[in-house]
Design a protein around this motif. Structure first.
Motif, PDB file in Angstrom:
ATOM      1  N   SER A 183      32.683  41.550  33.919  1.00 62.79           N
ATOM      2  CA  SER A 183      33.685  41.528  32.852  1.00 62.79           C
ATOM      3  C   SER A 183      34.918  42.320  33.245  1.00 62.79           C
ATOM      4  N   SER A 184      34.704  43.467  33.863  1.00 59.24           N
ATOM      5  CA  SER A 184      35.821  44.299  34.318  1.00 59.24           C
ATOM      6  C   SER A 184      36.633  43.591  35.394  1.00 59.24           C
ATOM      7  N   ILE A 185      35.935  42.956  36.319  1.00 57.02           N
ATOM      8  CA  ILE A 185      36.616  42.247  37.406  1.00 57.02           C
ATOM      9  C   ILE A 185      37.421  41.071  36.859  1.00 57.02           C
ATOM     10  N   ILE A 186      36.849  40.352  35.893  1.00 58.48           N
ATOM     11  CA  ILE A 186      37.564  39.226  35.281  1.00 58.48           C
ATOM     12  C   ILE A 186      38.860  39.702  34.633  1.00 58.48           C
ATOM     13  N   ALA A 187      38.776  40.806  33.880  1.00 56.41           N
ATOM     14  CA  ALA A 187      39.970  41.335  33.218  1.00 56.41           C
ATOM     15  C   ALA A 187      41.025  41.737  34.246  1.00 56.41           C
ATOM     16  N   GLU A 188      40.589  42.379  35.328  1.00 56.80           N
ATOM     17  CA  GLU A 188      41.526  42.746  36.388  1.00 56.80           C
ATOM     18  C   GLU A 188      42.172  41.507  36.996  1.00 56.80           C
ATOM     19  N   GLY A 189      41.372  40.459  37.204  1.00 60.42           N
ATOM     20  CA  GLY A 189      41.897  39.219  37.764  1.00 60.42           C
ATOM     21  C   GLY A 189      42.940  38.572  36.873  1.00 60.42           C
ATOM     22  N   GLU A 190      42.696  38.611  35.571  1.00 61.96           N
ATOM     23  CA  GLU A 190      43.657  38.031  34.624  1.00 61.96           C
ATOM     24  C   GLU A 190      44.976  38.804  34.651  1.00 61.96           C
ATOM     25  N   VAL A 191      44.888  40.137  34.706  1.00 67.24           N
ATOM     26  CA  VAL A 191      46.109  40.952  34.775  1.00 67.24           C
ATOM     27  C   VAL A 191      46.814  40.722  36.106  1.00 67.24           C
ATOM     28  N   ASP A 192      46.047  40.616  37.178  1.00 65.81           N
ATOM     29  CA  ASP A 192      46.622  40.359  38.501  1.00 65.81           C
ATOM     30  C   ASP A 192      47.359  39.025  38.500  1.00 65.81           C
ATOM     31  N   GLN A 193      46.755  38.010  37.885  1.00 68.06           N
ATOM     32  CA  GLN A 193      47.415  36.709  37.804  1.00 68.06           C
ATOM     33  C   GLN A 193      48.712  36.805  37.006  1.00 68.06           C
ATOM     34  N   LEU A 194      48.677  37.569  35.931  1.00 62.12           N
ATOM     35  CA  LEU A 194      49.873  37.724  35.102  1.00 62.12           C
ATOM     36  C   LEU A 194      51.002  38.379  35.894  1.00 62.12           C
TER      37      LEU A 194
ATOM     38  N   HIS B 186      46.403  36.576  48.423  1.00 64.92           N
ATOM     39  CA  HIS B 186      46.474  37.172  47.090  1.00 64.92           C
ATOM     40  C   HIS B 186      45.948  36.190  46.042  1.00 64.92           C
ATOM     41  N   TYR B 187      46.315  34.932  46.181  1.00 69.87           N
ATOM     42  CA  TYR B 187      45.834  33.900  45.263  1.00 69.87           C
ATOM     43  C   TYR B 187      44.304  33.826  45.267  1.00 69.87           C
ATOM     44  N   LEU B 188      43.703  33.840  46.455  1.00 65.06           N
ATOM     45  CA  LEU B 188      42.242  33.781  46.548  1.00 65.06           C
ATOM     46  C   LEU B 188      41.607  35.024  45.936  1.00 65.06           C
ATOM     47  N   GLN B 189      42.277  36.149  46.077  1.00 61.31           N
ATOM     48  CA  GLN B 189      41.791  37.377  45.448  1.00 61.31           C
ATOM     49  C   GLN B 189      41.791  37.232  43.923  1.00 61.31           C
ATOM     50  N   ILE B 190      42.846  36.628  43.387  1.00 59.66           N
ATOM     51  CA  ILE B 190      42.956  36.435  41.935  1.00 59.66           C
ATOM     52  C   ILE B 190      41.837  35.540  41.425  1.00 59.66           C
ATOM     53  N   ILE B 191      41.655  34.379  42.057  1.00 59.92           N
ATOM     54  CA  ILE B 191      40.642  33.451  41.533  1.00 59.92           C
ATOM     55  C   ILE B 191      39.228  33.953  41.820  1.00 59.92           C
ATOM     56  N   GLY B 192      39.082  34.758  42.880  1.00 62.16           N
ATOM     57  CA  GLY B 192      37.786  35.371  43.134  1.00 62.16           C
ATOM     58  C   GLY B 192      37.389  36.311  42.015  1.00 62.16           C
ATOM     59  N   SER B 193      38.390  36.905  41.366  1.00 65.19           N
ATOM     60  CA  SER B 193      38.119  37.807  40.244  1.00 65.19           C
ATOM     61  C   SER B 193      38.021  37.059  38.931  1.00 65.19           C
ATOM     62  N   LYS B 194      39.044  36.294  38.581  1.00 65.37           N
ATOM     63  CA  LYS B 194      39.118  35.747  37.228  1.00 65.37           C
ATOM     64  C   LYS B 194      38.161  34.576  36.992  1.00 65.37           C
ATOM     65  N   THR B 195      37.745  33.901  38.050  1.00 66.88           N
ATOM     66  CA  THR B 195      36.844  32.753  37.890  1.00 66.88           C
ATOM     67  C   THR B 195      35.492  32.979  38.555  1.00 66.88           C
ATOM     68  N   ALA B 196      35.505  33.367  39.819  1.00 68.73           N
ATOM     69  CA  ALA B 196      34.253  33.399  40.586  1.00 68.73           C
ATOM     70  C   ALA B 196      33.310  34.510  40.152  1.00 68.73           C
ATOM     71  N   ALA B 197      33.843  35.600  39.611  1.00 65.08           N
ATOM     72  CA  ALA B 197      32.989  36.736  39.254  1.00 65.08           C
ATOM     73  C   ALA B 197      31.931  36.368  38.218  1.00 65.08           C
ATOM     74  N   LEU B 198      32.297  35.528  37.250  1.00 64.25           N
ATOM     75  CA  LEU B 198      31.327  35.160  36.213  1.00 64.25           C
ATOM     76  C   LEU B 198      30.307  34.159  36.745  1.00 64.25           C
ATOM     77  N   PHE B 199      30.725  33.240  37.610  1.00 62.04           N
ATOM     78  CA  PHE B 199      29.768  32.343  38.267  1.00 62.04           C
ATOM     79  C   PHE B 199      28.730  33.172  39.025  1.00 62.04           C
ATOM     80  N   ALA B 200      29.213  34.164  39.776  1.00 59.84           N
ATOM     81  CA  ALA B 200      28.313  34.994  40.585  1.00 59.84           C
ATOM     82  C   ALA B 200      27.346  35.779  39.714  1.00 59.84           C
ATOM     83  N   ALA B 201      27.853  36.345  38.623  1.00 57.75           N
ATOM     84  CA  ALA B 201      26.985  37.111  37.727  1.00 57.75           C
ATOM     85  C   ALA B 201      25.919  36.209  37.111  1.00 57.75           C
ATOM     86  N   ALA B 202      26.307  35.002  36.702  1.00 54.69           N
ATOM     87  CA  ALA B 202      25.372  34.092  36.041  1.00 54.69           C
ATOM     88  C   ALA B 202      24.191  33.757  36.943  1.00 54.69           C
TER      89      ALA B 202
END
Length: 338
Positions: free
Chosen positions: A153-164, A176-192
């Motif tokens: 959840s923390s990583i997703i929030a950071e990714g959203e702010v980074d994208q902004l 940088h783009y891959l870093q953003i999507i790795g946080s805002k999208t991939a982190a929840l897939f990985a956790a699941a």
């Protein structure tokens, strides 16, 4: 790679989500029951607004993957149904917040919640779903699972702010783009997917393998989403074509087109990303430039690379229906047009 894990490039038939849907049908019925029950509130606006998005026809890939990963790990309990609902609540909360931040008009083929209910209500119901997700996690009682979920959840929030902060910055790099999507999208897939291994009390190596599966699949999934914005009609994708373009998002198709363009093309992208070229004819020119330089296909090719990494990550698990369905879901994620 195990011999019976078929690489993407060797697949002859169009991949389908059907094996995943069949594998997880019973489990997803239980997940959906939890979602329906726990999104209720004495405040009528909350279930009305939450239901507007939750019942809007999304693929529910994240909870499905958790259910499938539980089967892959040989888990026979029911805790993953509640935890999968928590994952979907968190995902839905982020979508509600995203639509407000982006000023979106459409989501999943219909008016976005913020258009129907207004920005304040949409943000607050997103908060409600976020807290419900953690309520379900706490009720499960596993501190280890809660740690994985809260970190994601923390990583997703950071990714959203980074994208902004990267928005309207044409100098955004592919890294940088891959870093953003790795946080805002991939982190929840990985956790699941990782949480299923924890539930089944698998080894750390198996946990990490499922984490890698989800993470790589999440990156592939987002790459394809970003390609679709320049490659599909809104009736297919469920959102307005060109949303990313008008919002000044430096997604991979744009990053590649800017890098591959001549001076005149670069000037167009600089003006467009800055917000000075946002008309329909500008979008049409952007699509033409992206097609000229093969940027949609290049983005999809990168997505296929990450999907293959996802498939390779689970090669050490026992062969069977669950592993095959998960591998085909990865192939489907990068072949889809919506």
């Amino acid at each position: 790679m195990s011999a019976d894990v078929v690489p993407l490039q060797m697949r002859r038939q169009q991949p389908s989500l059907a094996p995943m849907l069949a594998l997880t049908a019973a489990g997803m019925n239980s997940v959906n029951a939890v979602i329906l029950d726990r999104m209720q509130s004495e405040i009528p606006l909350i279930p009305a607004l939450a239901g507007h998005l939750i019942s809007g026809g999304g693929k529910r890939m994240r909870p499905m993957l958790m259910v499938a990963a539980a089967q892959l790990c040989g888990y026979h309990g029911s805790r993953h149904h509640t935890l999968a609902a928590a994952v979907e609540f968190l995902h839905t909360a982020t979508l509600l917040h995203d639509d407000v931040v982006d000023g979106s008009d459409m989501r999943r083929g219909k008016a976005a919640a913020n258009i129907v209910f207004g920005n304040p209500a949409t943000v607050l119901v997103g908060d409600f779903l976020f807290t419900k997700a953690f309520e379900l996690m706490v009720e499960d009682g596993s501190l280890k699972i809660l740690k994985v979920f809260s970190k994601a959840s923390s990583i997703i929030a950071e990714g959203e702010v980074d994208q902004l902060t990267a928005q309207r910055r044409v100098e955004t790099s592919e890294e940088h783009y891959l870093q953003i999507i790795g946080s805002k999208t991939a982190a929840l897939f990985a956790a699941a997917t990782r949480i299923s291994a924890i539930l089944a009390e698998k080894s750390e190596a198996e946990e990490l393998a499922l984490d890698a599966f989800g993470r790589n699949l999440g990156i592939a999934f987002q790459l394809v989403d970003d390609a679709i914005d320049y490659d599909s009609e809104s009736s297919e994708s469920g959102k307005d074509k060109g949303d990313d373009f008008r919002e000044g998002k430096m997604t991979l198709p744009v990053i590649l087109a800017y890098a591959r363009g001549d001076a005149q093309e670069r000037k167009f992208w600089e003006d467009a990303i800055a917000g000075f070229r946002t008309e329909d004819e500008d979008l049409a020119h952007a699509v033409e430039l992206i097609n000229r330089h093969g940027c949609v296909e290049a983005t999809r090719e990168r997505a296929r690379h990450y999907a293959q990494r996802a498939i390779d990550a689970i090669a050490g698990f026992p062969a069977g229906e669950a592993r095959n369905a998960m591998a085909e879901a990865a192939a489907f994620a990068v072949a889809r047009r919506y």
